[in-house]
Design an enzyme around this catalytic site. Structure first.
Site, PDB file in Angstrom:
ATOM      1  N   CYS A 120       7.084 -35.190  22.671  1.00  0.00           N
ATOM      2  CA  CYS A 120       7.790 -34.082  23.678  1.00  0.00           C
ATOM      3  C   CYS A 120       6.655 -33.016  23.669  1.00  0.00           C
ATOM      4  O   CYS A 120       6.512 -32.454  24.866  1.00  0.00           O
ATOM      5  CB  CYS A 120       8.889 -33.582  22.846  1.00  0.00           C
ATOM      6  SG  CYS A 120       8.745 -33.018  20.831  1.00  0.00           S
ATOM      7  N   GLU A 123      16.633 -30.145  20.887  1.00  0.00           N
ATOM      8  CA  GLU A 123      15.293 -30.288  21.393  1.00  0.00           C
ATOM      9  C   GLU A 123      15.161 -31.305  22.193  1.00  0.00           C
ATOM     10  O   GLU A 123      15.220 -32.479  22.048  1.00  0.00           O
ATOM     11  CB  GLU A 123      14.446 -30.509  19.994  1.00  0.00           C
ATOM     12  CG  GLU A 123      14.908 -29.424  19.141  1.00  0.00           C
ATOM     13  CD  GLU A 123      14.190 -28.120  19.258  1.00  0.00           C
ATOM     14  OE1 GLU A 123      13.441 -28.048  20.335  1.00  0.00           O
ATOM     15  OE2 GLU A 123      14.229 -27.370  18.334  1.00  0.00           O
ATOM     16  N   ASN A 161      10.972 -41.592  19.284  1.00  0.00           N
ATOM     17  CA  ASN A 161       9.427 -41.570  19.198  1.00  0.00           C
ATOM     18  C   ASN A 161       9.053 -41.329  17.821  1.00  0.00           C
ATOM     19  O   ASN A 161       7.773 -41.570  17.301  1.00  0.00           O
ATOM     20  CB  ASN A 161       8.875 -40.600  20.259  1.00  0.00           C
ATOM     21  CG  ASN A 161       9.225 -39.373  20.198  1.00  0.00           C
ATOM     22  OD1 ASN A 161      10.292 -39.114  19.836  1.00  0.00           O
ATOM     23  ND2 ASN A 161       8.597 -38.402  20.727  1.00  0.00           N
TER      24      ASN A 161
HETATM   25  P1  NAP Z   1      16.982 -40.135  25.099  1.00  0.00           P
HETATM   26  O1  NAP Z   1      17.109 -41.285  25.785  1.00  0.00           O
HETATM   27  O2  NAP Z   1      17.843 -38.985  25.571  1.00  0.00           O
HETATM   28  O3  NAP Z   1      17.848 -40.578  23.603  1.00  0.00           O
HETATM   29  C1  NAP Z   1      17.937 -39.918  22.490  1.00  0.00           C
HETATM   30  C2  NAP Z   1      19.088 -40.057  21.620  1.00  0.00           C
HETATM   31  O4  NAP Z   1      20.156 -39.854  22.248  1.00  0.00           O
HETATM   32  C3  NAP Z   1      19.159 -41.732  21.267  1.00  0.00           C
HETATM   33  O5  NAP Z   1      19.454 -41.627  19.796  1.00  0.00           O
HETATM   34  C4  NAP Z   1      20.051 -42.165  22.136  1.00  0.00           C
HETATM   35  O6  NAP Z   1      20.727 -43.371  21.575  1.00  0.00           O
HETATM   36  C5  NAP Z   1      21.159 -41.252  22.047  1.00  0.00           C
HETATM   37  N1  NAP Z   1      22.219 -40.963  23.217  1.00  0.00           N
HETATM   38  C6  NAP Z   1      22.048 -41.668  24.419  1.00  0.00           C
HETATM   39  N2  NAP Z   1      23.208 -41.259  25.293  1.00  0.00           N
HETATM   40  C7  NAP Z   1      24.012 -40.689  24.351  1.00  0.00           C
HETATM   41  C8  NAP Z   1      25.248 -40.090  24.433  1.00  0.00           C
HETATM   42  N3  NAP Z   1      26.120 -40.077  25.480  1.00  0.00           N
HETATM   43  N4  NAP Z   1      25.716 -39.309  23.376  1.00  0.00           N
HETATM   44  C9  NAP Z   1      24.984 -38.981  22.258  1.00  0.00           C
HETATM   45  N5  NAP Z   1      23.759 -39.648  21.992  1.00  0.00           N
HETATM   46  C10 NAP Z   1      23.189 -40.352  23.105  1.00  0.00           C
HETATM   47  O7  NAP Z   1      15.617 -39.925  24.650  1.00  0.00           O
HETATM   48  P2  NAP Z   1      14.538 -40.845  24.140  1.00  0.00           P
HETATM   49  O8  NAP Z   1      14.006 -41.622  25.167  1.00  0.00           O
HETATM   50  O9  NAP Z   1      14.873 -41.638  22.852  1.00  0.00           O
HETATM   51  O10 NAP Z   1      13.347 -39.855  23.692  1.00  0.00           O
HETATM   52  C11 NAP Z   1      12.397 -39.329  24.534  1.00  0.00           C
HETATM   53  C12 NAP Z   1      12.809 -37.873  24.899  1.00  0.00           C
HETATM   54  O11 NAP Z   1      13.130 -37.268  23.787  1.00  0.00           O
HETATM   55  C13 NAP Z   1      11.727 -37.164  26.147  1.00  0.00           C
HETATM   56  O12 NAP Z   1      12.230 -36.578  26.987  1.00  0.00           O
HETATM   57  C14 NAP Z   1      11.219 -36.280  24.729  1.00  0.00           C
HETATM   58  O13 NAP Z   1      10.596 -35.253  25.280  1.00  0.00           O
HETATM   59  C15 NAP Z   1      12.268 -35.932  23.822  1.00  0.00           C
HETATM   60  N6  NAP Z   1      11.772 -35.315  22.633  1.00  0.00           N
HETATM   61  C16 NAP Z   1      11.957 -34.257  22.407  1.00  0.00           C
HETATM   62  C17 NAP Z   1      11.568 -33.448  21.174  1.00  0.00           C
HETATM   63  C18 NAP Z   1      11.635 -32.205  20.861  1.00  0.00           C
HETATM   64  O14 NAP Z   1      11.543 -31.641  19.597  1.00  0.00           O
HETATM   65  N7  NAP Z   1      11.891 -31.267  21.916  1.00  0.00           N
HETATM   66  C19 NAP Z   1      10.824 -34.470  20.292  1.00  0.00           C
HETATM   67  C20 NAP Z   1      10.662 -35.795  20.721  1.00  0.00           C
HETATM   68  C21 NAP Z   1      11.520 -36.244  21.974  1.00  0.00           C
HETATM   69  P3  NAP Z   1      20.254 -44.673  22.062  1.00  0.00           P
HETATM   70  O15 NAP Z   1      18.732 -45.073  21.815  1.00  0.00           O
HETATM   71  O16 NAP Z   1      21.451 -45.568  21.494  1.00  0.00           O
HETATM   72  O17 NAP Z   1      20.524 -44.783  23.781  1.00  0.00           O
END
Ligand code: NAP
Length: 484
Positions: free
Chosen positions: A292, A258, A162
């Site tokens: 988030c 995070e 995002n």
């Molecule tokens: P996601 O599906 O968890 O993916 C996040 C990252 O993890 C991507 O780069 C993804 O790569 C990678 N990933 C996936 N499987 C992995 C593994 N087994 N080992 C290492 N890395 C792996 O999250 P998203 O859909 O991109 O983002 C939305 C989420 O992020 C929401 O839950 C949101 O609340 C959270 N978020 C939190 C914050 C905060 O600061 N607290 C800020 C922004 C977003 P791929 O894309 O290649 O799968």
């Protein structure tokens, strides 16, 4: 070896200062969430290529940690300048790749340049300390400890889709200024934006091997990266399930996670309802709620609930819906699967008796802003993070009930409290289990030098510029024993 001709849409990965095509010969198509067409392909790299990138990073890190802080600062300032120069080009890719409005995408690039500069300035003003032994009972004055911070080595930076530039740079900049090298694994949907950011870094002339971008699906190379013995620290932002999975794999290396949130907006009886509604709407619906720190549930006192819901509904009708190219607030979600999930939460709530105030309209992955009233604890939308434009309103009888419901969540990122009574605001804030509580404002990250923390399922460790630098360094103590 026969070289494949890369089309203009093929993006290479970046290792040891060079842009390369993967030896796997495999690429991943990146489809725009609103143009519904492929806007580029990124390399699906192999485990061997991951190994190479990590080896190069270790080699480069030694030299990088040795040069002066001022020299490292110069490189980072040049990187920030490059981002400013390329702001339109990068913003356009962010818009196309993750469906964020051009205005917000440009702000993301500018905020990133500011972030990098502030990180440099913070690091330039951080310094160690010293201690004499005689402050401890029986200790000797002739023992002097010099305490400095040293880099951890190679940092694995994994951001979500995002904020593909800002949340990547907020890991890279503190890592680099403090003398680390970086392996950057972008979110696959967001990888082209990440590559563009690294093009700016390349143009700034950083030493080769110091930053390497490894592209490929997290489900394919993620575990391999996380478990790799060449990785010395992981800075991850993403979903809670991914974070928990990663933490189990990572073993004994420092982690900053995070993760997701279910931030409540608590509305007390005495709140200024018009002001409150503005904050809630902007908190809940900006970028279609794909933040988030979006407000993801409203906990409102029964006596003012009808009026608040009416104002929220009025405000929702003003939200522009459509393409990010026209700077709309409500834009198509990142993919169909995400839209299906949001729809399933709406369907579940309506089936269980929630009242639809507005919304529940969908075109492909575009979900219209949806307001659900009379949501109760039996409905999934009361507890789960939609990451989409749906806002549940839960009516409560007292502040205590609001606090109880707020804390019953598995998440603990942020919360907002709306009241004109500052004492009450503090009393509630003190009882909320979350990293941050906003009084009379929407939940949001930043300004970026504020500490940013998630508790419970929302994360582990602290970000924020100084805290990020600290998380990517450790204390090193040299003790001088003077002759007595
Ligand atoms: P996601 O599906 O968890 O993916 C996040 C990252 O993890 C991507 O780069 C993804 O790569 C990678 N990933 C996936 N499987 C992995 C593994 N087994 N080992 C290492 N890395 C792996 O999250 P998203 O859909 O991109 O983002 C939305 C989420 O992020 C929401 O839950 C949101 O609340 C959270 N978020 C939190 C914050 C905060 O600061 N607290 C800020 C922004 C977003 P791929 O894309 O290649 O799968």
């Amino acid at each position: 070896m026969k070289t494949k001709v890369l089309s203009l849409l093929d993006y290479k990965f970046y290792v040891n200062g060079e842009w390369k095509e993967s030896q796997t010969g495999q690429t991943i198509e990146i489809k725009s969430p609103y143009l519904y067409e492929v806007i580029g392909k990124v390399q699906a790299i192999s485990k061997n290529e991951v190994d190479e990138a990590i080896t190069f990073a270790h080699e480069a890190q030694k030299e990088w940690a040795n040069i002066s802080l001022q020299q490292r600062a110069d490189y980072l300032y040049k990187w920030a300048d490059q981002l400013i120069d390329k702001q339109d080009e990068i913003a356009e890719i962010i818009m196309k790749e993750v469906g964020k409005s051009f205005k917000d995408a440009k702000n993301e690039v500018l905020r990133t340049a500011d972030f990098i500069r502030f990180t440099v300035e913070e690091a330039l003003h951080m310094h160690g300390e010293s201690m004499r032994g005689d402050s401890f009972p029986g200790g000797s004055k002739s023992k002097i400890a010099i305490i400095e911070r040293v880099p951890l080595g190679v940092i694995l930076a994994i951001p979500p889709f995002n904020y593909p530039v800002n949340l990547a740079a907020s890991k890279l900049a503190p890592a680099l200024i403090s003398g680390n090298a970086v392996i950057f694994k972008p979110a696959t949907q967001g990888a082209i934006s990440g590559i563009k950011m690294i093009e700016a870094l390349h143009a700034a002339g950083f030493p080769k091997g110091l930053v390497n971008i490894v592209t490929g699906r997290g489900s394919v190379i993620g575990d391999y990266l996380v478990e790799h013995e060449g990785i010395n620290m992981i800075s991850f932002t993403g979903g809670t399930n991914t974070g928990i999975h990663l933490a189990k794999k990572a073993g004994m290396i420092p982690l900053v996670l995070e993760l997701g949130g279910k931030d409540p907006g608590i509305v007390c009886e005495d709140a200024d309802l018009h002001e409150t509604a503005k904050h809630i709407i902007s908190g809940a619906f900006s970028y279609s709620g794909q933040r988030c720190t979006a407000i993801k549930r409203v906990l409102v006192h029964e006596s003012v609930a009808d009026e608040l819901v009416e104002i929220l509904n009025e405000e929702i009708q003003k939200l522009p819906v459509g393409s990010p190219e026209d700077d709309n607030t409500i834009v198509p979600l990142i993919d169909d699967e995400s839209a299906d999930f949001v729809q399933s939460l709406i369907d579940d709530a309506l089936k269980k008796g929630a009242k639809l105030v507005t919304g529940n309209k969908r075109q492909h992955n575009l979900i219209y802003p949806t307001l659900l009233d009379h949501v109760t604890g039996v409905m999934k939308v009361a507890w789960e993070e939609p990451f989409g434009p749906v806002l549940p309103v839960i009516r409560v009888c007292s502040d205590e009930e609001a606090i109880k419901l707020a804390n019953e969540s598995n998440f603990g990122l942020q919360a907002s409290v709306f009241t004109k009574n500052i004492n009450k605001a503090f009393l509630i804030a003190n009882k909320i289990e979350a990293g941050s509580v906003q009084i009379n404002g929407r939940t949001e990250r930043g300004p970026d030098h504020f500490p940013f923390i998630g508790v419970k399922g929302s994360g582990m460790g602290t970000q924020g510029i100084r805290m990020s630098i600290e998380s990517m360094t450790r204390e090193k103590i040299t003790v001088v024993n003077l002759a007595e």
